[in-house]
Enzyme design. Structure first.
Site, short mmCIF file in Angstrom:
data_model
loop_
_atom_site.label_atom_id
_atom_site.label_comp_id
_atom_site.label_asym_id
_atom_site.label_seq_id
_atom_site.Cartn_x
_atom_site.Cartn_y
_atom_site.Cartn_z
N HIS A 54 3.70 -2.18 2.79
CA HIS A 54 3.82 -0.93 2.55
C HIS A 54 4.86 -0.56 1.73
CE1 HIS A 54 0.70 -0.58 5.76
NE2 HIS A 54 0.24 0.40 5.30
N ASP B 216 0.70 -1.20 0.11
CA ASP B 216 -0.18 0.11 0.07
C ASP B 216 1.06 1.25 -0.08
OD1 ASP B 216 -2.18 -1.71 0.20
OD2 ASP B 216 -2.96 -0.88 2.14
#
Length: 234
Positions: free
Chosen positions: A195, A50
């Site tokens: 991430h 992400d």
């Protein structure tokens, strides 16, 4: 037909099926269409990232994925994608999937339907300009959504995907802690959250390398979210 075209067709078919599910079940249980995992009997797992793309960490992670023959899904933030369109092209060219993660990391349950539409369509235009297609998978920032906001997302043609295992790498945990957490109690069909946009000194690349090595030795394979959901058997 190259891998990028196959991924696009798989993702479009999946999003259509999930949107039809939402329409069928109605608003009261619309969140049943959110996919957190996809149990299967093939040892398939999806690794997702992400908040990127990031000029340093995204490329490091792409190299690691190549090393282990893994494919992943990158849920990009529009503002970061706008700053680094060349990374969007590289993600796709290297066999991975791109998903929409809003333009400015908005919590969709806290904003209006018009704002949701603006955030997602603005990001779609950026991705389409760089890559020539529109993603159909979406991840709500923070995993937060309401029936109303989910309906707005699916009405735009997106499949909504969260996760079953969270690395919490954004907290800058030690590499060994992340590896232990993400290689314990793994199930075929899990969707892992990482991430690729993180603070300086991110533990994510090294942790991902060790996790892929461990799980591959246990017989797991790594596919995009759309491919994973297309193989769900339960």
């Amino acid at each position: 037909m190259n891998r990028a075209h196959v991924l696009r067709r798989t993702a479009v078919a999946l999003a259509l099926a999930l949107c039809l599910t939402v329409s069928a079940v109605g608003g009261a249980s619309a969140d049943s269409a959110v996919r957190r995992s996809a149990p299967n009997d093939k040892g398939l797992i999806s690794i997702t990232f992400d908040d990127g793309p990031h000029p340093k960490y995204t490329r490091e992670i792409l190299d690691i994925l190549d090393e282990y023959g893994a494919h992943a899904t990158f849920f990009v933030i529009g503002s970061n994608a706008e700053a680094h369109p060349e990374l969007l092209k590289e993600i796709v060219e290297r066999g991975h999937e791109i998903g929409n993660h809003t333009y400015s990391h908005q919590t969709i349950s806290k904003v209006s339907d018009n704002k949701i539409t603006d955030e997602l369509t603005r990001t779609q235009k950026i991705i389409s300009s760089a890559c020539g297609f529109n993603p159909v998978v979406f991840r709500p920032p923070g995993g937060a959504y309401s029936n109303r906001s989910l309906a707005a997302v699916t009405n735009l043609g997106f499949a909504c995907v969260t996760w079953s295992k969270d690395s919490n790498d954004w907290r800058m945990l030690p590499v060994e802690t992340i590896v232990k957490n993400m290689t314990t109690d793994v199930q075929s069909g899990d969707i892992f959250l990482f991430h690729d946009f993180n603070r300086r000194g991110s533990p994510t690349p090294e942790a991902v390398s060790q996790i892929l090595a461990t799980l591959r030795s246990q017989g797991y394979s790594f596919v995009t979210v759309s491919e994973l959901l297309g193989q769900q058997t339960a």
